[in-house]
Design a protein around this motif. Structure first.
Motif, PDB file in Angstrom:
ATOM      1  N   UNK A   1      11.672  -3.601  -1.340  1.00 61.17           N
ATOM      2  CA  UNK A   1      11.063  -2.191  -0.500  1.00 61.17           C
ATOM      3  C   UNK A   1       9.660  -1.785  -0.951  1.00 61.17           C
ATOM      4  N   UNK A   2       9.701  -1.696  -2.428  1.00 65.50           N
ATOM      5  CA  UNK A   2       8.232  -1.590  -2.957  1.00 65.50           C
ATOM      6  C   UNK A   2       7.386  -2.286  -2.938  1.00 65.50           C
ATOM      7  N   UNK A   3       7.620  -3.663  -2.878  1.00 66.53           N
ATOM      8  CA  UNK A   3       6.443  -4.645  -2.668  1.00 66.53           C
ATOM      9  C   UNK A   3       5.813  -4.817  -1.184  1.00 66.53           C
ATOM     10  N   UNK A   4       6.765  -4.520  -0.339  1.00 61.63           N
ATOM     11  CA  UNK A   4       6.244  -4.399   1.045  1.00 61.63           C
ATOM     12  C   UNK A   4       5.279  -3.210   1.190  1.00 61.63           C
ATOM     13  N   UNK A   5       5.761  -2.243   0.718  1.00 63.14           N
ATOM     14  CA  UNK A   5       4.684  -0.948   0.587  1.00 63.14           C
ATOM     15  C   UNK A   5       3.300  -1.286  -0.232  1.00 63.14           C
ATOM     16  N   UNK A   6       3.811  -2.155  -1.303  1.00 69.06           N
ATOM     17  CA  UNK A   6       2.504  -2.395  -2.112  1.00 69.06           C
ATOM     18  C   UNK A   6       1.463  -3.504  -1.376  1.00 69.06           C
ATOM     19  N   UNK A   7       1.889  -4.380  -0.613  1.00 75.49           N
ATOM     20  CA  UNK A   7       1.209  -5.373  -0.017  1.00 75.49           C
ATOM     21  C   UNK A   7       0.398  -4.441   1.161  1.00 75.49           C
ATOM     22  N   UNK A   8       1.086  -3.656   1.860  1.00 67.58           N
ATOM     23  CA  UNK A   8       0.474  -2.999   2.820  1.00 67.58           C
ATOM     24  C   UNK A   8      -0.867  -2.059   2.250  1.00 67.58           C
ATOM     25  N   UNK A   9      -0.351  -1.355   1.170  1.00 68.81           N
ATOM     26  CA  UNK A   9      -1.355  -0.588   0.358  1.00 68.81           C
ATOM     27  C   UNK A   9      -2.613  -1.442  -0.044  1.00 68.81           C
ATOM     28  N   UNK A  10      -2.298  -2.588  -0.334  1.00 68.80           N
ATOM     29  CA  UNK A  10      -3.407  -3.656  -0.933  1.00 68.80           C
ATOM     30  C   UNK A  10      -4.280  -3.774   0.295  1.00 68.80           C
ATOM     31  N   UNK A  11      -4.026  -4.147   1.444  1.00 70.15           N
ATOM     32  CA  UNK A  11      -4.704  -4.470   2.705  1.00 70.15           C
ATOM     33  C   UNK A  11      -5.318  -3.282   3.511  1.00 70.15           C
ATOM     34  N   UNK A  12      -4.788  -1.994   3.001  1.00 68.90           N
ATOM     35  CA  UNK A  12      -5.420  -0.949   3.397  1.00 68.90           C
ATOM     36  C   UNK A  12      -6.526  -0.418   2.813  1.00 68.90           C
ATOM     37  N   UNK A  13      -6.360  -0.718   1.387  1.00 73.18           N
ATOM     38  CA  UNK A  13      -7.481   0.005   0.307  1.00 73.18           C
ATOM     39  C   UNK A  13      -8.298  -0.815  -0.316  1.00 73.18           C
ATOM     40  N   UNK A  14      -8.765  -2.038   0.516  1.00 69.66           N
ATOM     41  CA  UNK A  14      -9.526  -2.944  -0.069  1.00 69.66           C
ATOM     42  C   UNK A  14     -11.096  -2.495   0.254  1.00 69.66           C
TER      43      UNK A  14
ATOM     44  N   UNK B   1      -8.908  -7.549  12.701  1.00 71.05           N
ATOM     45  CA  UNK B   1      -8.302  -7.172  11.637  1.00 71.05           C
ATOM     46  C   UNK B   1      -7.993  -5.704  11.382  1.00 71.05           C
ATOM     47  N   UNK B   2      -8.630  -4.871  12.129  1.00 69.24           N
ATOM     48  CA  UNK B   2      -8.537  -3.423  12.300  1.00 69.24           C
ATOM     49  C   UNK B   2      -7.269  -3.167  13.109  1.00 69.24           C
ATOM     50  N   UNK B   3      -6.759  -3.896  13.937  1.00 68.34           N
ATOM     51  CA  UNK B   3      -5.546  -4.077  14.903  1.00 68.34           C
ATOM     52  C   UNK B   3      -4.190  -4.288  13.831  1.00 68.34           C
ATOM     53  N   UNK B   4      -4.478  -5.075  12.996  1.00 69.64           N
ATOM     54  CA  UNK B   4      -3.405  -5.374  11.993  1.00 69.64           C
ATOM     55  C   UNK B   4      -3.265  -4.246  10.919  1.00 69.64           C
ATOM     56  N   UNK B   5      -4.248  -3.672  10.489  1.00 64.57           N
ATOM     57  CA  UNK B   5      -4.525  -2.628   9.558  1.00 64.57           C
ATOM     58  C   UNK B   5      -3.630  -1.424  10.344  1.00 64.57           C
ATOM     59  N   UNK B   6      -4.029  -1.158  11.467  1.00 64.45           N
ATOM     60  CA  UNK B   6      -3.524  -0.207  12.158  1.00 64.45           C
ATOM     61  C   UNK B   6      -1.952  -0.238  12.198  1.00 64.45           C
ATOM     62  N   UNK B   7      -1.605  -1.302  12.663  1.00 62.60           N
ATOM     63  CA  UNK B   7      -0.142  -1.528  12.565  1.00 62.60           C
ATOM     64  C   UNK B   7       0.496  -1.141  11.162  1.00 62.60           C
ATOM     65  N   UNK B   8      -0.074  -1.761  10.316  1.00 61.52           N
ATOM     66  CA  UNK B   8       0.479  -1.644   8.915  1.00 61.52           C
ATOM     67  C   UNK B   8       0.509  -0.099   8.591  1.00 61.52           C
ATOM     68  N   UNK B   9      -0.550   0.634   8.867  1.00 61.14           N
ATOM     69  CA  UNK B   9      -0.736   2.031   8.594  1.00 61.14           C
ATOM     70  C   UNK B   9       0.540   2.782   9.321  1.00 61.14           C
ATOM     71  N   UNK B  10       0.631   2.503  10.422  1.00 61.12           N
ATOM     72  CA  UNK B  10       1.761   3.296  11.095  1.00 61.12           C
ATOM     73  C   UNK B  10       3.225   2.888  10.449  1.00 61.12           C
ATOM     74  N   UNK B  11       3.254   1.669  10.199  1.00 62.55           N
ATOM     75  CA  UNK B  11       4.544   1.175   9.549  1.00 62.55           C
ATOM     76  C   UNK B  11       4.536   2.002   7.895  1.00 62.55           C
ATOM     77  N   UNK B  12       3.563   1.858   7.181  1.00 65.52           N
ATOM     78  CA  UNK B  12       3.755   2.417   5.998  1.00 65.52           C
ATOM     79  C   UNK B  12       4.045   4.068   5.934  1.00 65.52           C
ATOM     80  N   UNK B  13       3.245   4.598   6.878  1.00 66.71           N
ATOM     81  CA  UNK B  13       3.506   6.125   7.113  1.00 66.71           C
ATOM     82  C   UNK B  13       4.820   6.397   7.630  1.00 66.71           C
ATOM     83  N   UNK B  14       5.492   5.668   8.316  1.00 64.13           N
ATOM     84  CA  UNK B  14       6.650   5.933   8.866  1.00 64.13           C
ATOM     85  C   UNK B  14       7.622   5.686   7.742  1.00 64.13           C
ATOM     86  N   UNK B  15       7.980   4.640   7.081  1.00 63.22           N
ATOM     87  CA  UNK B  15       8.640   4.243   6.199  1.00 63.22           C
ATOM     88  C   UNK B  15       8.505   5.081   4.913  1.00 63.22           C
ATOM     89  N   UNK B  16       7.485   5.272   4.480  1.00 67.58           N
ATOM     90  CA  UNK B  16       7.514   6.283   3.211  1.00 67.58           C
ATOM     91  C   UNK B  16       8.244   7.340   3.585  1.00 67.58           C
TER      92      UNK B  16
END
Length: 321
Positions: free
Chosen positions: A42-55, A135-150
Motif C-alpha cells: 500500500x505504501x509503495x503504491x502511494x510512493x510511486x504516485x507521489x513521485x510522479x506528481x512531485x517531479x 501525461x497530465x491526464x494520467x497524473x490527474x487520475x493518480x491524484x484522484x486515486x491518491x487523495x481518495x485512498x489516503x
C-alpha cells in the motif's frame, strides 16, 4: 512496545482491524510479517504516485487537472475501480467491518493499480511531453486515486495517511493542516456506456492471459523484458472477434507492454487462453527493429531520424519538442 519498535505503529493498527473481531484473534511473528508486507505494498503504491506528481514539472491541482471526458479510456477505468472501492469501504466502515476495508484497499493497490494501471501508464508518464495532455491526464487520475485512498486509510493507517497528505498536491477545498480535518472521498463522475464496460472487461482478461504467455517465454530465456516481444493472438473461426481485436491492437500493445501485437486468424498458437478458450491462443516472437534507448521499445523506425539516430519516431518527435 516491542511490536511497535519492530514493525511500526501502523502495522500494529493494521493487525487490529484486519482480524475479524467476531472470531478468535491470533497474533504471531509470521502474521505480523505478512501484514507488514501488505502494508509495504500500500505504501509503495502511494510512493510511486507521489513521485510522479512531485517531479520537476510539478502537478498543480488548480491548473493541471484534466477533465474526465478528455482522459484516456484506461484512466477512466482506473477511476471506475476507485469509485467501486469508495463505495465498498464506506459501506464497510458503516457496518464496522474494518477487515473488509483493509483487504479492499490492499487488493485495489496491488491488483488494480500496481499490477495493471500504474504498470501500463509508466510509458505515458516517462516518455510523453512533461506538460502534455496525455501525461497530465494520467497524473490527474493518480491524484484522484491518491487523495481518495489516503483518506480511506486514515482511520486505520493514520501515521502513513498523514505522511502522504503532507507531501501530495491539494485542491483549494482541502484542509492541509491534517488529513483528519477532511471528509471521506466522494466518487468521481465517470460516464461510460455498456460497450466501454464490455471492452475493458475483455481487455483486462486478455492482459491476464497474455502475461502468462510472456512469462512462459521469459522462463525459457527466449525474451528478457516484455518489450523484446511481439505477441501474436491467434483467433480460431471467429471473424467478429478478430475484427474486434484488430480494432484494439494499439491499445493492447500498451496494455500488454510489448513492442507489437498481431492478430492472426488461425489456431496455431502455443499457449491457450482462459478467455474464449476455444477461440484464442497466443504465440511470442522477437520484436523486429532496434531498441529505442529512451522508451526501450523495439521499432523499425529507430535510426530513421538523423538528429536522433538511437530513438524511435515517437521519442525523436518528443525530444525535438
Amino acid at each position: 512496545q516491542e511490536i511497535v519498535d519492530k514493525f511500526g505503529a501502523d502495522v500494529l493498527r493494521l493487525w487490529v482491524v484486519s482480524a475479524d473481531y467476531r472470531t478468535d484473534m491470533r497474533m504471531s511473528q509470521d502474521s505480523l510479517k505478512q501484514l507488514s508486507e501488505g502494508y509495504r505494498k500500500i505504501r509503495n503504491t502511494a510512493r510511486f504516485i507521489l513521485g510522479n506528481l512531485g517531479d520537476s514539472t510539478g502537478f498543480d491541482v488548480s491548473k493541471d487537472i484534466v477533465d474526465v471526458k478528455d482522459m484516456h479510456e484506461i484512466d477512466k477505468w482506473a477511476l471506475i475501480k476507485l469509485n467501486a472501492l469508495i463505495d465498498k469501504c464506506k459501506a464497510a466502515y458503516d457496518a464496522f467491518d474494518y477487515h473488509i476495508v483493509v483487504h479492499s484497499i490492499h487488493n485495489f493497490c496491488v491488483t488494480d493499480m500496481s499490477n495493471f494501471y500504474l504498470d501500463i501508464v509508466k510509458d505515458r508518464l516517462y516518455c510523453t511531453g512533461e506538460k502534455s495532455l496525455d501525461r497530465r491526464a494520467a497524473q490527474t487520475a493518480m491524484y484522484y486515486i491518491l487523495s481518495a485512498v489516503s483518506r480511506l486509510i486514515a482511520p486505520v493507517l493514520s501515521f502513513t495517511a498523514e505522511e502522504i497528505w503532507k507531501y501530495m498536491p491539494h485542491a483549494e477545498t482541502d484542509d492541509t493542516r491534517s488529513i483528519m480535518m477532511n471528509d471521506m472521498p466522494e466518487k468521481i463522475n465517470v460516464e461510460v456506456d455498456e460497450a466501454y464496460t464490455e471492452k475493458w472487461t475483455m481487455i483486462y482478461q486478455l492482459r491476464t492471459d497474455a502475461t502468462k504467455a510472456l512469462e512462459i517465454k521469459r522462463a525459457e530465456k527466449f525474451i528478457g523484458a516484455s518489450l523484446e516481444a511481439k505477441l501474436n493472438i491467434h483467433v480460431n473461426n471467429d471473424s467478429a472477434m478478430a475484427e474486434k481485436l484488430n480494432e484494439y491492437a494499439e491499445i493492447l500493445k500498451k496494455v500488454f507492454i510489448v513492442s507489437d501485437v498481431a492478430v492472426i486468424t488461425d489456431s496455431t498458437g502455443e499457449f491457450g487462453s482462459e478467455f474464449y478458450t476455444d477461440k484464442l491462443t497466443y504465440s511470442v516472437e522477437k520484436a523486429s527493429g532496434n531498441k529505442c534507448e529512451r522508451c526501450w521499445m523495439y521499432s523499425d523506425s529507430v535510426g530513421e531520424n538523423a538528429e536522433h539516430p538511437t530513438l524511435c519516431h515517437r521519442c525523436a518527435e518528443e525530444v525535438s519538442k
